[in-house]
Scaffold this motif. Structure first.
Motif, PDB file in Angstrom:
ATOM      1  N   GLU A  60      33.055  36.768  43.340  1.00 49.58           N
ATOM      2  CA  GLU A  60      33.023  38.035  42.613  1.00 49.58           C
ATOM      3  C   GLU A  60      32.827  39.246  43.523  1.00 49.58           C
ATOM      4  O   GLU A  60      32.206  39.148  44.584  1.00 49.58           O
ATOM      5  CB  GLU A  60      31.878  38.032  41.584  1.00 49.58           C
ATOM      6  N   ARG A 106      41.012  36.491  37.335  1.00 49.76           N
ATOM      7  CA  ARG A 106      40.792  35.726  36.110  1.00 49.76           C
ATOM      8  C   ARG A 106      41.176  34.258  36.276  1.00 49.76           C
ATOM      9  O   ARG A 106      40.669  33.394  35.556  1.00 49.76           O
ATOM     10  CB  ARG A 106      41.529  36.358  34.927  1.00 49.76           C
ATOM     11  N   ARG A 107      42.038  33.938  37.229  1.00 56.81           N
ATOM     12  CA  ARG A 107      42.409  32.545  37.485  1.00 56.81           C
ATOM     13  C   ARG A 107      41.250  31.752  38.092  1.00 56.81           C
ATOM     14  O   ARG A 107      41.241  30.514  38.044  1.00 56.81           O
ATOM     15  CB  ARG A 107      43.616  32.492  38.424  1.00 56.81           C
ATOM     16  N   ASN A 108      40.273  32.469  38.644  1.00 58.27           N
ATOM     17  CA  ASN A 108      39.121  31.818  39.273  1.00 58.27           C
ATOM     18  C   ASN A 108      37.842  31.976  38.466  1.00 58.27           C
ATOM     19  O   ASN A 108      36.750  31.696  38.960  1.00 58.27           O
ATOM     20  CB  ASN A 108      38.909  32.397  40.677  1.00 58.27           C
ATOM     21  N   ALA A 109      37.977  32.425  37.230  1.00 57.00           N
ATOM     22  CA  ALA A 109      36.808  32.669  36.379  1.00 57.00           C
ATOM     23  C   ALA A 109      36.336  31.352  35.769  1.00 57.00           C
ATOM     24  O   ALA A 109      36.580  31.055  34.598  1.00 57.00           O
ATOM     25  CB  ALA A 109      37.157  33.681  35.293  1.00 57.00           C
ATOM     26  N   SER A 110      35.638  30.576  36.580  1.00 55.10           N
ATOM     27  CA  SER A 110      35.248  29.232  36.161  1.00 55.10           C
ATOM     28  C   SER A 110      33.741  29.038  36.026  1.00 55.10           C
ATOM     29  O   SER A 110      33.283  27.979  35.602  1.00 55.10           O
ATOM     30  CB  SER A 110      35.793  28.203  37.161  1.00 55.10           C
ATOM     31  N   VAL A 111      32.957  30.050  36.406  1.00 54.19           N
ATOM     32  CA  VAL A 111      31.500  29.960  36.268  1.00 54.19           C
ATOM     33  C   VAL A 111      31.148  30.185  34.798  1.00 54.19           C
ATOM     34  O   VAL A 111      31.919  30.754  34.053  1.00 54.19           O
ATOM     35  CB  VAL A 111      30.815  30.997  37.182  1.00 54.19           C
ATOM     36  N   GLY A 112      29.960  29.755  34.394  1.00 50.97           N
ATOM     37  CA  GLY A 112      29.604  29.809  32.983  1.00 50.97           C
ATOM     38  C   GLY A 112      29.171  31.152  32.452  1.00 50.97           C
ATOM     39  O   GLY A 112      28.279  31.242  31.590  1.00 50.97           O
ATOM     40  N   TYR A 113      29.751  32.241  32.924  1.00 55.32           N
ATOM     41  CA  TYR A 113      29.429  33.569  32.385  1.00 55.32           C
ATOM     42  C   TYR A 113      30.146  33.792  31.056  1.00 55.32           C
ATOM     43  O   TYR A 113      31.144  33.129  30.751  1.00 55.32           O
ATOM     44  CB  TYR A 113      29.874  34.659  33.363  1.00 55.32           C
ATOM     45  N   TYR A 115      32.546  35.916  29.852  1.00 57.14           N
ATOM     46  CA  TYR A 115      33.485  36.834  30.496  1.00 57.14           C
ATOM     47  C   TYR A 115      33.976  37.918  29.544  1.00 57.14           C
ATOM     48  O   TYR A 115      34.105  37.707  28.335  1.00 57.14           O
ATOM     49  CB  TYR A 115      34.669  36.066  31.074  1.00 57.14           C
ATOM     50  N   TYR A 117      37.138  40.730  29.068  1.00 53.98           N
ATOM     51  CA  TYR A 117      38.523  40.977  29.468  1.00 53.98           C
ATOM     52  C   TYR A 117      38.939  42.373  29.013  1.00 53.98           C
ATOM     53  O   TYR A 117      38.390  42.926  28.059  1.00 53.98           O
ATOM     54  CB  TYR A 117      39.449  39.906  28.887  1.00 53.98           C
ATOM     55  N   HIS A 127      32.000  40.122  34.095  1.00 46.90           N
ATOM     56  CA  HIS A 127      30.808  39.607  33.423  1.00 46.90           C
ATOM     57  C   HIS A 127      29.636  40.551  33.682  1.00 46.90           C
ATOM     58  O   HIS A 127      29.673  41.367  34.606  1.00 46.90           O
ATOM     59  CB  HIS A 127      30.456  38.207  33.935  1.00 46.90           C
TER      60      HIS A 127
END
Length: 430
Positions: A60, A106-113, A115, A117, A127
């Motif tokens: 991030e 957004r393709r790497n938005a894999s953490v549990g936040y 999110y 948009y 986030h």
């Protein structure tokens, strides 16, 4: 004969005073010739030139980090890229004016936040770590640094989704005073965290406000707001708005001293709770000295000259008691084991007493700004040495100096680079 001896002795003394090859190097010359400062600067430029994310461990771009290395980014990266990051934050500004903590592809938005948009920025996901109350103030400060360093005042009049940047800055301030303001104390609130940290004690992860949160008021968030208000007042061309916000700033400073300053212990209290504390009653939390929040309070002009000296002495004393390497020690004493559910928040771990140059160097900035040059230079040295010894910038350190957390931590690079720049600027003026 006596006269000749007197004249000879006088000539010798004058020769020594004039130099004669034996003149000790002055502080200004020592600063300007310091090879350690040069080496760290070179390393910092190399790290910042590679991107804007916080560090190796983070994908991030976080505003609280970007705020501390934007000036160095301006030295090594194109202006259009520096402004682009600022505008992405504006693109995610919420309906009440709030600012997100960070954004990522957004393709790497894999953490549990949770999110967020935006149609304005479709390539990113954003986030907000809701336990923090420094996103809005960090972005305002970053804008100020960008404008002052670049001279690009026209940027303030550019529009993002039909709204001028200067108006979005005021909108962010409005959010804090409308959504995060406690009228009983005249201060802004947030979740309970360790000093400037982003982890509350009630959860393993601890970044989201929920029904278990203990709301509190602290010095760091409110000092950051004072600085942001100073910045906005200087940047706005609207005299009426400047006067109105200056009045609010002065009220804020008054209430900080009234409610957060412990006159007996001559320090800021860790937390002013709106209801109750998440910590056991057996803990004397007010015995804990917050280094980071105090440093930012000095930057905000909240301490007198004598209080600045006393704060620096206490930080040095705490450093010795903790057997730490620098005044970047988050706090002393620490919260006891088990006070935070997060496994990394053990005593002298992470934000619970870890040694963070990211904030320690801000105390160096404050010392230089207040004329404590010798102290600033001496206390900066161990921060510089460990960067060279570890061949890089790390997120934080144990008291023994072991590097921890993310590598290539850009926040550390940014604050050290600025500390060096401030000292050199003083030295060149001598």
């Amino acid at each position: 004969m006596k006269k000749q001896l007197i004249f000879a002795a006088a000539a010798l003394v004058m020769g020594v005073l004039a130099g004669c090859g034996h003149k000790p190097e002055g502080l200004a010359e020592k600063i300007l010739r310091d090879p350690l400062m040069e080496q760290v600067d070179s390393m910092a430029r190399a790290v910042i030139s590679t991107g804007f994310n916080a560090g190796d461990g983070y994908g991030e771009v976080w505003i609280r980090d970007y705020n501390t290395f934007i000036e160095l980014s301006m030295d090594v990266l194109p202006d259009v890229q520096v402004r682009r990051n600022l505008n992405v934050f504006w693109g995610f500004q919420g309906p009440t004016g709030d600012i997100v903590d960070g954004f990522i592809d957004r393709r790497n938005a894999s953490v549990g936040y949770k999110y967020r948009y935006s149609d304005i920025e479709p390539d990113y996901a954003a986030h907000k770590n809701t336990v923090e109350t420094d996103h809005e103030t960090s972005l305002i400060q970053a804008i100020y640094k960008y404008v002052k360093k670049s001279g690009n005042t026209a940027y303030l009049q550019t529009e993002v989704a039909g709204k001028k940047v200067i108006d979005r800055m005021e909108w962010a301030l409005d959010y804090l005073f409308q959504e995060k303001f406690d009228p009983a104390y005249g201060l802004i609130i947030g979740a309970t965290t360790a000093d400037w940290g982003d982890v509350q004690p009630e959860h393993l992860w601890g970044v989201e406000i929920d029904e278990n949160t203990h709301y509190a008021i602290d010095i760091y968030d409110n000092a950051m707001l004072v600085i942001a208000l100073n910045n906005f007042i200087e940047l706005t061309s609207d005299k009426e708005k400047a006067a109105r916000w200056a009045e609010r700033r002065d009220e804020l400073k008054r209430d900080i001293r009234r409610h957060l300053w412990d006159a007996e212990r001559r320090k800021f209290i860790p937390h002013l709770y709106l209801k109750d504390s998440p910590f056991p009653a057996t803990l004397d939390e007010n015995a804990i000295y917050y280094h980071g929040g105090t440093a930012v309070a000095i930057q905000a002009g909240l301490l007198s000259s004598d209080e600045i000296d006393e704060a620096n002495r206490k930080m040095l004393d705490n450093m010795k008691k903790a057997h730490a390497q620098t005044i970047g020690l988050t706090m002393y004493p620490t919260y006891p084991a088990g006070a935070f559910k997060g496994v990394g928040m053990y005593p002298y771990g992470y934000q619970n007493g870890g040694d963070w140059t990211w904030f320690g160097a801000r105390m160096i900035h404050a010392l230089v700004d207040n004329g404590r040059i010798e102290e600033a230079y001496e206390e900066l040295q161990p921060m510089l040495r460990r960067v060279v010894e570890n061949r890089g910038f790390y997120e934080w350190y144990t008291p023994a100096g072991e590097p921890m957390g993310s590598g290539t931590f850009r926040g550390e690079a940014g604050v050290l680079y600025k500390a060096n720049a401030l000292l050199r600027e003083w030295a060149r003026q001598q």
